[in-house]
Each structure stands twice: as structure tokens, then as C-alpha cells.
Design an enzyme around this catalytic site. Structure first.
Site, short mmCIF file in Angstrom:
data_model
loop_
_atom_site.label_atom_id
_atom_site.label_comp_id
_atom_site.label_asym_id
_atom_site.label_seq_id
_atom_site.Cartn_x
_atom_site.Cartn_y
_atom_site.Cartn_z
N ILE A 142 0.81 -0.94 -0.16
CA ILE A 142 0.20 0.14 0.20
C ILE A 142 1.05 1.21 -0.33
CG2 ILE A 142 -1.61 1.50 1.02
CD1 ILE A 142 -2.46 -1.58 2.18
N GLU A 143 0.42 1.84 -0.68
CA GLU A 143 1.00 3.49 -0.83
C GLU A 143 1.92 4.22 0.33
OE1 GLU A 143 -2.66 4.93 -2.95
OE2 GLU A 143 -1.69 2.98 -1.98
#
Length: 517
Positions: free
Chosen positions: A321-322
Site C-alpha cells: 500500500i502506498e
């Protein structure tokens, strides 16, 4: 030397017309006390006013909190955000944007973080290809979200015969960030936080601009009592420290397995129901390969780990996930942006560097609307401003992009009967249209880079072909003519070897997925 002051005193340090940059993500690292006191000050005294408010990620997961603290006419002159509120309850600020009561810009999230880094490093701005040929590009609308927003914050320039976007440096007067603890030297540590959200870059950008840094923490500790790798902001960057005055500690605690202190057994307590969303998730899963590094976006893709656990393939995939976590099970605790049992947690700035280097194998993102050419709009609709978030940065160098969403929206009802999909009620809004409101993903640019684009819905699978959207699969029970073709207002290419989606997707038992060696 830093000073410990109250939230009410801290906001008095912020002058009218100041440019403030706020760290955090929803309620992760949200400096709630300071934002609350800012609103109280404006309501009571009318000051500070005419602020420029910047945020790489939207803040606030409860009604009236986060960015919505600023949703008063005159309080804010300009917003510069990486993402915005796409759904209730935090929509007050969006109303001001739509009604032209505040200037508003959308800068891609990863680009925003890199721009903060460059600003802090004394650079004049940022050159990048991220956002080229999309809404961020000044040849489109340069990230402007309404009619009163006029100034250009980004320019298109040519270097060595290639087109780039040049994002101008950010003038940050005040950085407002949050940590866990402050020690006797003013160092800020994150021992109770699952992500770091670029707070160092945010603080450095303010100091490089001659500004101040205000930090909200849970407590004060003795120097050296926290592992130095958990210290994220050096005391030299910190001017003022505010203790949590609103009992945020009670609602922002995270399991030890999210913080990385222990590894918790992954147990599937509840199997996802076999509905249209699970159909989409299962079809996505069939596209994955052993040891893929897979980015997950908000919305339907966020539940992909549940399918991976049910199918017994979780250990053969690496999710990312960023916001920082790599490995483990994203969203398992109900909070998007963190992961249970992560292998490592990068700062958001480093995560986007990883993506820009092309290290992702696949990204699975939500799908707003798609036009006949295959362009995608995820950032702004008639009554919704979501912002691009990390979308532009994530897709920039990723070889395989999967867009996931239902074929229509607004009341779509389906059922699965005897292994076949039944459309009980069509959605009111078409998601595949001749034209779309804006471009978040430019299909022609993706095709030129050789990227593979898939559009996965509950009733059909499309890919980006040479001319535009191409139909390659349909769900069992779906009539191509009445359920797909007649629902579109443009002609679509149909594969000569049109296939039926894997029948295992539409059965209640696990699909029995296995990756070949």
C-alpha cells in the site's frame, strides 16, 4: 530549542494568510488537537484566516474532523491536496470547492511527497513524468478543481527532447504533524504509529522556507528510551510541541501486529459473501502470479487479501500500500493504509520511489468511469471530488494495471444463481461512456509505454486494445447484446475468441487456486 505549549497557544503562532502543510492520512497521524484549536480560533476570533492549506493525503474519518475543520468561508483561501473526500461523512470542504468558495488544486500524492522533499532540499521544484497527459497536466487543467482557481502550479517543459511536468516548489510557512513521543531534545518518535506519512519531508519543507514546525504527540519521554530507528524527526526541526488534549490515544491505538512488534496468526473469521464484489475480486486474483508485488487501491481491491487467505495463496503474494506497508495483510484490522504482519514499513516518500522505479508487478485500483478510448476518470465527478490520490504515481511505471469496479453504479443489484450471474436491477449511472469528465489514466500514454490495462467488472472483462476498450470475457448467464452492448453508448471491439469467465468464480466454495512453480 523547542517549546511545549497548549494547542490553543500553538495556533496563535499561525498568521493570517499563512501556508500550512498538514501530515497524516484519514485518522492515521492526524494532529487532531491542533486542527480542532485552529477551527475554534477562527470561529471565536476570525483568525487565522485566508490560509493556504496543503495535505498530501486527505485527513479526517469522522464527521466534521480533519480537513472539514477548515470548511468555513474565509478561513481558507486555497487548498492543495493529494486526495479529497470521496464519500460521507467528510464532505463539507468539497461543497465549498464545488460552490467556488475556495481555490482548490489536486496534485498526485506521490508527486506531492517528492515535491516536499525537493522543497526541503532547497530545489526550485520537481521534474517528473507523473501526471503527464492527465488532469495534472496544464495542457488539460493543471490540477485545478473549480472555476476560480487560476494560477498555474505546474508547467509542461521539454528537456532533451522529452516532455516533463515541472511542479513548482511549495512555500510552507507552518508544518503541522503528529508523532508518538517527544524526548528531552525535541526528537519525535513513532513507536505507537503504524506509518510515518512523510512527516520528516513535511517538517523539512517548512524549515527550509524559514517556517515553523508544530508537532502533536502523546507524551514526553527521556532521551534514548526509544530505538533510534523509530525517531523520525530530529529536534532541530521542531519548534513547538502540543500534547494530545482530546483523548485521541483512545481511538488511535493499533494492534502490535500492525506496529510490527509481533506476528499474529492470519485467521479467516468470515468468508466474503458470494456477490458482485467477490466476483470481481476472484477474477482479479486469477491474474496474479507467484511472488508478485501487488499494490492495492482503495475500494473493491482493498478486500483482495481476504480472497488470498480463503484460497490459501497469501504466502505466495506480497501486497503493498502506498502509505508504507509491504507484505502482510493490508486492511485486516479494518483500517486502509496499514497492514497486519508487514515485512517492512517504508515512509510514504520511499514507497512512491519504489513504484516510480517500476518495482511493482501489478496494481489493482478502483475504477470510476471509462471512455471509449480506455481513458479512466477516478478523481472528479459531478458531485464527488476524490482527487487522484496515489493513482497517477502508482500507474506511471507499473507494467500491469487492473481497474476494478461494477459495470454500472447507483443501485446495481445482482445475484448468483446456479453458477450464473443475474442482473436484478441495473445501476442508474453508466461507468462506460463516450466521454468522461476528466482523465486520471491516459490510455494512449499507457499503450505507448507497453502497459497492460484490464477493466474487470462483475459481468465482463475488458482490456485496452489498439483502438480502445475491447471485450474479452463475459460472465456465465450474461447476454452480450442486452447486458453489455445495449448498455453502452459507443461501439466496442469484441474479441474474436470471446471467452466465458472462469466458472469457479461463481461457485460458493473456494476456487482451489494454485500457483505453478
Amino acid at each position: 530549542m523547542f517549546q511545549i505549549i497548549s494547542g490553543k497557544v500553538a495556533v496563535n503562532m499561525i498568521k493570517d494568510g499563512a501556508s500550512i502543510c498538514i501530515g497524516g492520512n484519514l485518522n492515521l497521524l492526524e494532529p487532531e488537537t491542533i486542527l480542532y484549536e485552529l477551527e475554534q480560533s477562527y470561529k471565536e476570533k476570525g483568525s487565522p484566516s485566508k490560509l493556504t492549506v496543503m495535505f498530501p493525503v486527505f485527513l479526517g474519518s469522522m464527521e466534521g474532523r480533519g480537513i472539514d475543520y477548515f470548511a468555513h468561508e474565509g478561513f481558507v483561501k486555497r487548498l492543495i491536496g493529494g486526495s479529497f473526500a470521496s464519500m460521507l461523512p467528510n464532505r463539507k470542504m468539497n461543497d465549498l470547492i464545488f460552490n467556488n468558495k475556495v481555490e482548490a488544486y489536486n496534485i498526485p500524492m506521490g508527486t506531492f511527497y517528492n515535491l516536499l522533499k525537493n522543497t526541503g532540499a532547497g530545489q526550485p521544484g520537481l521534474f517528473t513524468g507523473v501526471g503527464l497527459h492527465t488532469q495534472a497536466d496544464p495542457h488539460y487543467n493543471g490540477g485545478k478543481l473549480n472555476e476560480i482557481t487560476k494560477e498555474d502550479l505546474v508547467e509542461r517543459k521539454e528537456l532533451d527532447g522529452q516532455q516533463w511536468l515541472y511542479y513548482k516548489r511549495l512555500n510552507v510557512d507552518v508544518a503541522i504533524i503528529r508523532g508518538t513521543s517527544v524526548d528531552e531534545k525535541g526528537n519525535i518518535s513513532l513507536e505507537d504509529e503504524p506509518t510515518s506519512q512523510g512527516i520528516f519531508a513535511t517538517a523539512l519543507a517548512a524549515k527550509a522556507n524559514g517556517g515553523i514546525v508544530i508537532v502533536q504527540v502523546r507524551r514526553k519521554i527521556k532521551s534514548g528510551s526509544v530505538h533510534p530507528r523509530l525517531v523520525m524527526v530530529p529536534g532541530r526541526l521542531v519548534d513547538y510541541v502540543v500534547f494530545d488534549e482530546r483523548d485521541e490515544d483512545k481511538i488511535s491505538r493499533h494492534p502490535k501486529s500492525v506496529l510490527g512488534d509481533i506476528r499474529q496468526p492470519v485467521e479467516l473469521k468470515e468468508v466474503l459473501p458470494l456477490d458482485q464484489r467477490k466476483v470481481i475480486l476472484r477474477r482479479i486474483a486469477l491474474e496474479l502470479r507467484k511472488n508478485n508485488l501487488v499494490n492495492l487501491g482503495f475500494g473493491i481491491p482493498a478486500n483482495l487479501p481476504s480472497v488470498a487467505v480463503e484460497e490459501g495463496i497469501l504466502d505466495n503474494l506480497v501486497f503493498s500500500i502506498e502509505h508504507g506497508p509491504i507484505g502482510g495483510v493490508p486492511g485486516w484490522t479494518g483500517v486502509f493504509g496499514v497492514a497486519m504482519n508487514p515485512d517492512l514499513v517504508l515512509d510514504s516518500t520511499s514507497t512512491f520511489d519504489l513504484y516510480a522505479a517500476g518495482m511493482l508487478d501489478v496494481t489493482c485500483l478502483g475504477m470510476g468511469e471509462v471512455d471509449k478510448d480506455g481513458n479512466v476518470n477516478n478523481h472528479k465527478f459531478k458531485n464527488i471530488i476524490a482527487g487522484t490520490g496515489g493513482f497517477n504515481d502508482i500507474v506511471y511505471a507499473t507494467p500491469k494495471i487492473i481497474l476494478a469496479g461494477t459495470f454500472s453504479a447507483g443501485g446495481l443489484k445482482t445475484s448468483i444463481v446456479d453458477g450464473k450471474l443475474v442482473i436484478n436491477q441495473e445501476g442508474k449511472y453508466k461507468k462506460f461512456n463516450t466521454s468522461i469528465e476528466g482523465i486520471t489514466l491516459n490510455a494512449a500514454a499507457a499503450r505507448q509505454k507497453g502497459q497492460q490495462i484490464m477493466y474487470i467488472t462483475e459481468r465482463a472483462v475488458f482490456v485496452l486494445g489498439n483502438q480502445g476498450v475491447k471485450l474479452i470475457e463475459t460472465a456465465p448467464g450474461i447476454d452480450v447484446q442486452s447486458d453489455i452492448i445495449e448498455k453502452l453508448d459507443f461501439e466496442i471491439e469484441i474479441a474474436s475468441d470471446l471467452k466465458q469467465m472462469d466458472e469457479r468464480i461463481f461457485r460458493p466454495e473456494p476456487m482451489g487456486m494454485r500457483f505453478s512453480e
